[in-house]
Design an enzyme around this catalytic site. Sequence first.
Site, mmCIF file in Angstrom:
data_model
loop_
_atom_site.group_PDB
_atom_site.id
_atom_site.type_symbol
_atom_site.label_atom_id
_atom_site.label_comp_id
_atom_site.label_asym_id
_atom_site.label_seq_id
_atom_site.Cartn_x
_atom_site.Cartn_y
_atom_site.Cartn_z
ATOM 1 C CB CYS A 1 -4.396 0.382 4.248
ATOM 2 S SG CYS A 1 -4.348 -1.296 3.242
ATOM 3 N NE ARG B 1 -8.112 -0.577 11.338
ATOM 4 C CZ ARG B 1 -7.862 -0.954 10.274
ATOM 5 N NH1 ARG B 1 -8.886 -1.100 9.147
ATOM 6 N NH2 ARG B 1 -7.165 -2.333 10.118
#
Length: 278
Positions: A235, A175
Amino acid sequence: MDALVTTEWLAGELHAPDLRTLDATWFLPADGRNAAAEFEAGHIPGAAFFDISAISDRTSPLPTMLPTAEQFAAQVGALGVGDGDRIVLYDDSPHHTAARAWWMFRSFGIAASLLDGGLAKWQAEGRALEQGPVRAVPRTLTARFDATGVRTIGQVKAILASHAEQLVDARSTSRFNGSDPEPRPGVVPGHIPGSANIPQGEFFNPDGTWKHLATLRALFEAEGIEVERPVVTTCGSGITAAVPAFALHLLGHPAALYDGSWTEWGADPATPKATGAA
């Protein structure tokens, strides 16, 4: 009380009148699991369920953002947590979400501890579980917002110009580098330019306990992060960013957390974005 407590310690203190244990398990929709249902199926005796999704800013379009101090005090007080209590947080999530609850308490000036190894270690040791819903006696909890551990999108933009703080992204490598699509619509893949990437799972041993302090420090240093200098963690939506923040706390170096994280940054067409390795 130590920031990290053992299952042995908790078992010995479990029935102390000033101890409050909270299950802060949380899952992504893709996990296909229901945290509240799993709590009722089995939790540490006397624990209450700390619902990260519900204890969040209801006015924000972003998920699980920090609520106001008033909302936090009311909702957590309703769980039976009051001023002067010793608070232990745990989870049974691959995202190690008790760290997010710890950061939330810290943001409101309230000390809390994490259970090392969480519910999985408790169960592996054959310790008792309790089933069903919990009806807590509400208590008065004082919460005062402390902005020093929170960063906004504007502040992170300023960091890119000043380099006054280091950025650590706790998402998976795929990611972070943009090779995997983002789970939320309208959010492009990638990362904030200049960020280091330390996936949150790297902070834990195979049994879910936290790695040794020297190893935690080495994880940061391997990615070029100087733990003595200011760090901001990020995040996907501010949940797993609390893992490196807690690791830095264990190392004696408090970090800030960008609450909007990539859900906010990656959806904003005006923010700079990077792909590939750090």
